[in-house]
Motif scaffolding. Sequence first.
Motif, PDB file in Angstrom:
ATOM      1  N   GLU A   4       0.776  -1.436   0.042  1.00  0.00           N
ATOM      2  CA  GLU A   4       0.174   0.020  -0.057  1.00  0.00           C
ATOM      3  C   GLU A   4       0.893   1.266  -0.163  1.00  0.00           C
ATOM      4  OE1 GLU A   4      -3.990  -0.219   2.558  1.00  0.00           O
ATOM      5  OE2 GLU A   4      -2.147  -1.389   3.467  1.00  0.00           O
ATOM      6  N   GLU A  56       2.327   1.797  -3.499  1.00  0.00           N
ATOM      7  CA  GLU A  56       1.174   2.022  -4.523  1.00  0.00           C
ATOM      8  C   GLU A  56       0.871   3.522  -4.307  1.00  0.00           C
ATOM      9  OE1 GLU A  56      -1.650   2.159  -7.411  1.00  0.00           O
ATOM     10  OE2 GLU A  56       0.257   0.663  -6.819  1.00  0.00           O
ATOM     11  N   GLN A  57       0.689   3.984  -2.942  1.00  0.00           N
ATOM     12  CA  GLN A  57       0.423   5.492  -2.673  1.00  0.00           C
ATOM     13  C   GLN A  57       1.502   6.244  -3.505  1.00  0.00           C
ATOM     14  OE1 GLN A  57      -1.834   7.192  -0.803  1.00  0.00           O
ATOM     15  NE2 GLN A  57      -3.075   5.567  -0.572  1.00  0.00           N
ATOM     16  N   ASN A  73       3.399   5.552  -6.128  1.00  0.00           N
ATOM     17  CA  ASN A  73       3.490   5.389  -7.663  1.00  0.00           C
ATOM     18  C   ASN A  73       2.254   5.862  -8.285  1.00  0.00           C
ATOM     19  OD1 ASN A  73       5.853   3.996  -8.019  1.00  0.00           O
ATOM     20  ND2 ASN A  73       5.015   2.044  -7.433  1.00  0.00           N
ATOM     21  N   GLN A  74       1.117   5.850  -7.494  1.00  0.00           N
ATOM     22  CA  GLN A  74      -0.384   6.751  -7.996  1.00  0.00           C
ATOM     23  C   GLN A  74      -0.281   7.967  -8.058  1.00  0.00           C
ATOM     24  OE1 GLN A  74      -2.669   5.184  -9.267  1.00  0.00           O
ATOM     25  NE2 GLN A  74      -4.056   7.135  -9.178  1.00  0.00           N
ATOM     26  N   SER A 125       1.484   9.077 -11.047  1.00  0.00           N
ATOM     27  CA  SER A 125       0.753   8.368 -12.249  1.00  0.00           C
ATOM     28  C   SER A 125       0.721   9.317 -13.568  1.00  0.00           C
ATOM     29  CB  SER A 125      -0.286   7.518 -12.037  1.00  0.00           C
ATOM     30  OG  SER A 125      -1.261   8.183 -11.430  1.00  0.00           O
ATOM     31  N   ASP A 180      -5.109  13.906  -7.093  1.00  0.00           N
ATOM     32  CA  ASP A 180      -5.648  12.616  -6.857  1.00  0.00           C
ATOM     33  C   ASP A 180      -6.605  12.451  -8.079  1.00  0.00           C
ATOM     34  OD1 ASP A 180      -4.295  11.955  -4.606  1.00  0.00           O
ATOM     35  OD2 ASP A 180      -5.901  12.223  -3.268  1.00  0.00           O
ATOM     36  N   ASN A 221      -4.761  12.206 -11.644  1.00  0.00           N
ATOM     37  CA  ASN A 221      -4.252  11.010 -11.580  1.00  0.00           C
ATOM     38  C   ASN A 221      -5.077   9.687 -12.053  1.00  0.00           C
ATOM     39  OD1 ASN A 221      -1.711  11.716 -10.981  1.00  0.00           O
ATOM     40  ND2 ASN A 221      -1.856  11.593  -8.847  1.00  0.00           N
ATOM     41  N   LEU A 222      -6.410   9.861 -12.113  1.00  0.00           N
ATOM     42  CA  LEU A 222      -7.439   9.012 -12.393  1.00  0.00           C
ATOM     43  C   LEU A 222      -7.173   8.694 -13.746  1.00  0.00           C
ATOM     44  CD1 LEU A 222     -10.491   9.714 -10.122  1.00  0.00           C
ATOM     45  CD2 LEU A 222      -8.700   8.115  -9.703  1.00  0.00           C
ATOM     46  N   PRO A 261      -5.047   3.092 -19.659  1.00  0.00           N
ATOM     47  CA  PRO A 261      -4.339   2.642 -18.349  1.00  0.00           C
ATOM     48  C   PRO A 261      -3.815   1.204 -18.458  1.00  0.00           C
ATOM     49  CG  PRO A 261      -6.880   3.261 -18.337  1.00  0.00           C
ATOM     50  CD  PRO A 261      -6.481   3.054 -19.796  1.00  0.00           C
ATOM     51  N   ARG A 308       4.981   4.503 -15.802  1.00  0.00           N
ATOM     52  CA  ARG A 308       5.531   5.574 -14.952  1.00  0.00           C
ATOM     53  C   ARG A 308       6.871   6.319 -15.532  1.00  0.00           C
ATOM     54  NH1 ARG A 308       3.658   1.721 -11.139  1.00  0.00           N
ATOM     55  NH2 ARG A 308       5.678   0.911 -10.902  1.00  0.00           N
TER      56      ARG A 308
END
Length: 372
Positions: free
Chosen positions: A257, A260-261, A263-264, A267, A346, A349-350, A359, A364
């Motif tokens: 997690e 991932e936080q 990397n996200q 993104s 955020d 980044n979606l 996607p 990255r």
Amino acid sequence: MPYQPNDLLSRHFQESGPDLISQVEEQLNRVSPNSPNIPIYRDMILTVLRMAQEDHNRWNAKITLQALRELEQAFRVLEQFKGRRKVTVFGSARTPVEHPLYAMARELGAALTRSGMMVITGAGGGIMAAAHEGAGRDHSLGFNITLPFEQHANPTVDGTGNLLPFHFFFTRKLFFVKEADALVLCPGGFGTLDEALEVLTLIQTGKSPLVPVVLLDAPGGTFWQGAMDFIRQQLESNRYILPTDMKLMRLVYTVEEAVEQINQFYSNFHSSRWLKRQFVIRMHHKLSDQALEHMQEAFADLCLSDQFHQHAYSGEEQDEAQYSHLVRLAFAFNARTHGRLRELIDYINLPENWAHSKPQTAQRSREPSKVI
């Protein structure tokens, strides 16, 4: 931050004779011809000359010299790692090897390395040693503090070119934040809490660029949850902070997690900067027309005036043409609600908000991502 010439400083020495300023500029042009930073170096030298002219206190002069030497050495050493993302990991130096958090920190270092990032710590034991063990020497940076009693860096970075010694805590702290594209905080003592609150304060006030701040605890742990409960009950409830300030940190219980936080976050978002009165976000992917239209209303509170504008590079950032391939999102940011700014990041980044997004094939970027 934009350079602002010190007119008062220049006038001070012009009154003593204009030759001094021209002599300083002449010497600078000899050692660094055609450098766009000549005005900045000139003001640095004139500042030292004014200290020498006033000559008030030897201790002040020694502090200035030591700080300047540490800054110059750190800038020079870290230049070789400029092309890599870095994550600063904080946590207790007293965490024993057999503790579950030690294993998690070691796993964290390895996972960050697999994602192409380097690991920065204070070079000590405990969580710091574990994170460096997982990352390995080539992917580790240690910012050690020299103390009057015996002090050793952990074996991973000790005696290597990846270890930087600092005499002052304040210069060391500067580089913990300046070099970090993200920060992961494990449970620790006064030092860890000091770093956590300082980082959040810097981001909250806009003195440091917005980066992911991840609070990592072992499954079932209550260290960071207890701290966040206190912040909500005492700081947020009493309006000492804004409710959206809580968005500046994320609590997780696994290494996966935590990574991932980070990397996200990158993104689509690449970096940000102020350009005159406009706040500019650089992005890997252009936003769709629908997403941009939705933003105009959903995030209108971030804008002092006008709206969000999306555009390609047009040469306005002459000092950073290497980012010319990135899309720009510009707006008149209120410079206050950085928690809401995190919500905006955020949103961009979606993948569903990207124009012609794919996607499943999005990659990255491995280029430097943190730009002030």
